[in-house]
Motif scaffolding. Structure first.
Motif, PDB file in Angstrom:
ATOM      1  N   TRP A  52      29.124  34.726  38.362  1.00  0.00           N
ATOM      2  CA  TRP A  52      30.521  34.643  37.962  1.00  0.00           C
ATOM      3  C   TRP A  52      30.808  33.259  37.396  1.00  0.00           C
ATOM      4  N   PHE A  53      31.379  33.194  36.181  1.00  0.00           N
ATOM      5  CA  PHE A  53      31.822  31.934  35.592  1.00  0.00           C
ATOM      6  C   PHE A  53      33.086  31.494  36.335  1.00  0.00           C
ATOM      7  N   SER A  54      32.930  31.080  37.562  1.00  0.00           N
ATOM      8  CA  SER A  54      34.091  30.788  38.411  1.00  0.00           C
ATOM      9  C   SER A  54      34.963  29.663  37.858  1.00  0.00           C
ATOM     10  N   GLY A  55      34.409  28.751  37.088  1.00  0.00           N
ATOM     11  CA  GLY A  55      35.200  27.673  36.498  1.00  0.00           C
ATOM     12  C   GLY A  55      36.118  28.139  35.386  1.00  0.00           C
ATOM     13  N   CYS A  56      35.975  29.375  34.936  1.00  0.00           N
ATOM     14  CA  CYS A  56      36.810  29.929  33.860  1.00  0.00           C
ATOM     15  C   CYS A  56      37.563  31.168  34.318  1.00  0.00           C
ATOM     16  N   ASP A  57      37.788  31.279  35.603  1.00  0.00           N
ATOM     17  CA  ASP A  57      38.495  32.449  36.125  1.00  0.00           C
ATOM     18  C   ASP A  57      39.979  32.119  36.276  1.00  0.00           C
ATOM     19  N   ASP A  58      40.650  32.034  35.117  1.00  0.00           N
ATOM     20  CA  ASP A  58      42.088  31.780  35.100  1.00  0.00           C
ATOM     21  C   ASP A  58      42.693  32.592  33.952  1.00  0.00           C
ATOM     22  N   ALA A  59      44.009  32.721  33.951  1.00  0.00           N
ATOM     23  CA  ALA A  59      44.689  33.577  32.970  1.00  0.00           C
ATOM     24  C   ALA A  59      44.388  33.141  31.538  1.00  0.00           C
TER      25      ALA A  59
END
Length: 159
Positions: free
Chosen positions: A46-53
């Motif tokens: 998961w690209f957790s650093g890019c998990d935003d709206a």
């Protein structure tokens, strides 16, 4: 149709002073049975650093590729900013420790601590395409991971 799905991390990607590795949570270590002998894995993370709206709304961006079209749809890139920040990396296995739940890797393009979602063995009969068609702007890239280490990638990107 508004359907949501749920995924649970099975561990973490580690990219630190100890090298590149996958650390599986204890509950998932039995799933490593039979991985011995596979030289490469398909790793879903998961690209957790890019998990935003804002990142999830990104559909078209300025091309990250020097020779690519000026604008590219996110599905034509490997960008982490996409509707679902799901990542896939194929990586060489350097060591396997099922008891500790650790899989050593030669390299992975994930940040330290990225959630690990799933693993699948790389098998040429299912995962390799002998001569895939490519757009002209990237057709000169290396044809395999083994030769890509010596390729001047810094000349290919706009960053």
């Amino acid at each position: 149709m508004d359907i949501s799905y749920s995924v649970k991390p099975i561990g973490r990607v580690r990219s630190d002073g100890g090298g590149f590795r996958l650390e599986l949570d204890p509950a998932y270590r039995p799933a490593m049975a039979g991985l011995e002998g596979f030289g490469y894995l398909n790793i879903f993370w998961w690209f957790s650093g890019c998990d935003d709206a804002r990142s999830r709304e990104n559909l078209v961006e300025r091309s990250p590729y020097v020779r690519g079209p000026e604008r590219l749809g996110v599905f034509a890139t490997r960008s982490p900013m996409r509707p679902n920040p799901l990542a896939l990396s194929c990586a060489a296995v350097t060591n396997l420790d099922p008891k500790a739940g650790v899989i050593g890797l030669s390299y992975i393009d994930a940040e330290d601590g990225s959630p690990l979602l799933d693993l699948k063995p790389y098998t040429p009969s299912l995962d390799r395409v002998e001569d895939p068609p490519l757009p002209a702007w990237c057709a000169h890239w290396p044809r395999d991971v083994e030769s890509s280490g010596d390729f001047p990638w810094e000349d290919e990107f706009n960053f």
